[in-house]
Design an enzyme around this catalytic site. Sequence first.
Site, PDB file in Angstrom:
ATOM      1  NE  ARG A   1      -2.242  -1.183   3.958  1.00  0.00           N
ATOM      2  CZ  ARG A   1      -1.550  -0.305   4.528  1.00  0.00           C
ATOM      3  NH1 ARG A   1      -1.628   0.945   4.152  1.00  0.00           N
ATOM      4  NH2 ARG A   1      -0.726  -0.759   5.554  1.00  0.00           N
TER       5      ARG A   1
ATOM      6  CE1 TYR B   1       2.015  -7.438  -4.108  1.00  0.00           C
ATOM      7  CE2 TYR B   1       1.008  -6.377  -2.087  1.00  0.00           C
ATOM      8  CZ  TYR B   1       1.746  -7.417  -2.789  1.00  0.00           C
ATOM      9  OH  TYR B   1       2.154  -8.541  -1.941  1.00  0.00           O
ATOM     10  N   GLY B   2      -2.786  -5.265  -3.782  1.00  0.00           N
ATOM     11  CA  GLY B   2      -3.450  -5.370  -2.397  1.00  0.00           C
ATOM     12  C   GLY B   2      -4.585  -4.283  -2.427  1.00  0.00           C
TER      13      GLY B   2
ATOM     14  CE  LYS C   1      -6.101  -3.264   4.795  1.00  0.00           C
ATOM     15  NZ  LYS C   1      -6.308  -3.587   6.352  1.00  0.00           N
TER      16      LYS C   1
ATOM     17  CG  HIS D   1      -7.145  -2.176  10.449  1.00  0.00           C
ATOM     18  ND1 HIS D   1      -5.713  -1.951  10.448  1.00  0.00           N
ATOM     19  CD2 HIS D   1      -6.877  -3.386   9.611  1.00  0.00           C
ATOM     20  CE1 HIS D   1      -4.834  -2.771   9.697  1.00  0.00           C
ATOM     21  NE2 HIS D   1      -5.600  -3.652   9.341  1.00  0.00           N
TER      22      HIS D   1
ATOM     23  CB  SER E   1      -0.675  -3.281   8.423  1.00  0.00           C
ATOM     24  OG  SER E   1      -1.850  -2.576   8.197  1.00  0.00           O
TER      25      SER E   1
ATOM     26  CB  CYS F   1       0.846  -6.259  14.418  1.00  0.00           C
ATOM     27  SG  CYS F   1       1.806  -5.027  13.995  1.00  0.00           S
TER      28      CYS F   1
ATOM     29  CE  LYS G   1      -6.012  -6.747  11.630  1.00  0.00           C
ATOM     30  NZ  LYS G   1      -4.738  -5.914  11.189  1.00  0.00           N
TER      31      LYS G   1
ATOM     32  CG  ASP H   1      -7.432  -6.582   7.573  1.00  0.00           C
ATOM     33  OD1 ASP H   1      -6.664  -6.279   8.515  1.00  0.00           O
ATOM     34  OD2 ASP H   1      -7.546  -6.193   6.365  1.00  0.00           O
TER      35      ASP H   1
ATOM     36  CG  ASN I   1       3.162  -6.390   1.948  1.00  0.00           C
ATOM     37  OD1 ASN I   1       2.371  -6.916   2.841  1.00  0.00           O
ATOM     38  ND2 ASN I   1       2.434  -5.549   1.278  1.00  0.00           N
TER      39      ASN I   1
ATOM     40  NE  ARG J   1       0.244  -8.352   2.498  1.00  0.00           N
ATOM     41  CZ  ARG J   1      -0.703  -7.689   3.458  1.00  0.00           C
ATOM     42  NH1 ARG J   1      -1.992  -8.315   3.962  1.00  0.00           N
ATOM     43  NH2 ARG J   1      -0.253  -6.697   3.990  1.00  0.00           N
TER      44      ARG J   1
HETATM   45  C1  OXD Z   1      -2.924  -4.301   5.701  1.00  0.00           C
HETATM   46  C2  OXD Z   1      -3.728  -5.660   5.080  1.00  0.00           C
HETATM   47  O1  OXD Z   1      -2.036  -3.874   5.116  1.00  0.00           O
HETATM   48  O2  OXD Z   1      -4.492  -6.046   5.861  1.00  0.00           O
HETATM   49  O3  OXD Z   1      -3.369  -3.703   6.790  1.00  0.00           O
HETATM   50  O4  OXD Z   1      -3.455  -5.905   3.969  1.00  0.00           O
HETATM   51 MN    MN Z   2      -5.131  -4.941   7.629  1.00  0.00          MN
END
Ligand code: OXD
Ligand code: MN
Length: 598
Positions: A76, A216-217, A225, A245, A267, A269, A271, A292, A382, A384
């Site tokens: 991001r 990306y993402g 998001k 979040h 992000s 960490c 979850k 998330d 990063n 995924r």
């Molecule tokens: C983030 C994600 O960046 O969930 O928080 O992808």
């Molecule tokens: Mn997230």
Amino acid sequence: MQVLDVEHLVHLELRNWLRELIDLCHPDRVHVCDGSKQENDRLCADLVAAGTFIKLNPYERLGSYLACSNPKDVARIEERTFICSETEEEAGPTNNWRKPSEMRPHLRRLFNGCMRGRTMYVIPFSMGPLGSKMSLIGVQVTDSPYVVVNMRIMTRMGKEVLDVLGGDLEFIPCVHSVGKPLTPKEKDPPWPCNPEETVLAHFPKSREIWSYGSGYGGNALLGKKCLALRIASVIGRDQGWLAEHMLILGITNPEGEKRYIAAAFPSACGKTNLAMLTSSLPDWKIETVGDDICWMREGEDGRLWAINPESGMFGVAPGTSMTSNPNAVAAMKKNTIFTNCALEPLGDVWWEGCGEDPPPLLRDWRGGRWDPQSGEPAAHPNARFTTPLAQCPVVDPAWNDPNGVPISAILFGGRRSSTVPLVFQSFGWDHGTFLGATVSSETTAAAAGVVGKLRHDPFAMLPFCGYHMGDYFQHWLDVGGALQAEKLPKIFYCNWFLKDASGNFLWPGYGENIRVLKWIFERCDGRGAAEESPIGFLPTPEAFDVSDLEVNVKALFHVDRQQWLQEAQDLEYYFKLFGAHLPKTLADELHNLRRRLS
Ligand code: OXD
Ligand code: MN
């Protein structure tokens, strides 16, 4: 596969909007997605033919693919993310702001002809269970088939959503382009993008999202998001609910009693790991509603009820292993899209921290032979996996329930190597809101930029709140204030990342985190003893279960007054950022913290 045509869509506003976009973007073809398996199979085959996807070994990963992105498009991009409210003040000090009258012409220039040589895909999607009162519908237009197949996992999408939308329901318009029009003779790169011109614009008033240049993402899967947090936070403010979040988990004790907990961490960490942890304590069980995002509102019984608006996980691959998250490992055995992982010669994926040594002849995420001596990781930090939540072995039976689940506790946390103890409980909702507002964490690879730098990340929403963060704090106070105190979830703060003087983690984490959740569960039940400290309620030594574990309990729950006074000093400075928008209640909470410390 059904052939759906723009001109036959019954929703007039949708049809007109699509016509305008077709005129603007000039795609060669338009495809309205029905969400079927056949459609998905065809798109995946096209992506393989285009070199975007590599089909993985079906004996290891049935129906799964690896995509490797352009090295300039890997996370991001917060500096290119804008809230386009009328005034800068509405966007607040934590967002990048552009005036709509400046952003709109800029977007028109960028999007003009941007889909030449490409197909425009129209993705009707629902954030939240189909037809739930708590769900929102979006329609994303994109020229990226990679985005379509990811959105099919992350959201409920296709024909069924059009049926729910009918002729007159509202939808949130989301426009996305990779920003790389093709001339007739030009060969398409495997990961088209336009990093120089990337921009991600949100219009809170008209509830629109425009994203250009990145595939990306969170930059490109606009339900996540952009819609479910930035735009939904604004809708939630206006309608009296919370878009957060947060993961949502169900926890069942040995007596079979169940509660639901929502937890916000910045992000990357952990979850996803916490949402589906395998308990190290016998007969305690965790089930997953979401990993998330969480939308919460008052239910008919006066409690807060939550849904996960997503239907998939977009989890960080590095570090995911049988030790850290066996349920995620099982979930991603099939029907998974991997992005920026390394590729083994036998067609499986590999990443740092997957629990296995790298095999010889590994291909790194950039597509070259990986040199273990290079010091470079084989998978991008990063990298995924996109996996259907329904494939998680411990998915909660209520994960798709249109009414959601009742929340008993809310947990905040960050990545802090010192100061913040393993877990403590707030004195009440207002103090809990203060704790949410004071989350700070060391940065991770989920966003472009420096990793490991301590930054304030209030409610883990720093890059995701669609309006003034000070007003968002007030909104939390208001939501809590409107509920009866005994029905409110209890609020906790935790930190898995404490280190000793030699830099070793003090807490083993992963499956052992159940011990923290157990104490929280018992606190919600009016059991689970606690003692008051200046920062909140800490577990008493007897109430916190460390059976069979060798940990330094004293260090884990130590509250160092000097460090906390420093923390309070830093917060005083930080809170100035919000000026007159800082709720007085939070300034009072800071004052009270200082008083308790001195
Ligand atoms: C983030 C994600 O960046 O969930 O928080 O992808
Ligand atoms: Mn997230």
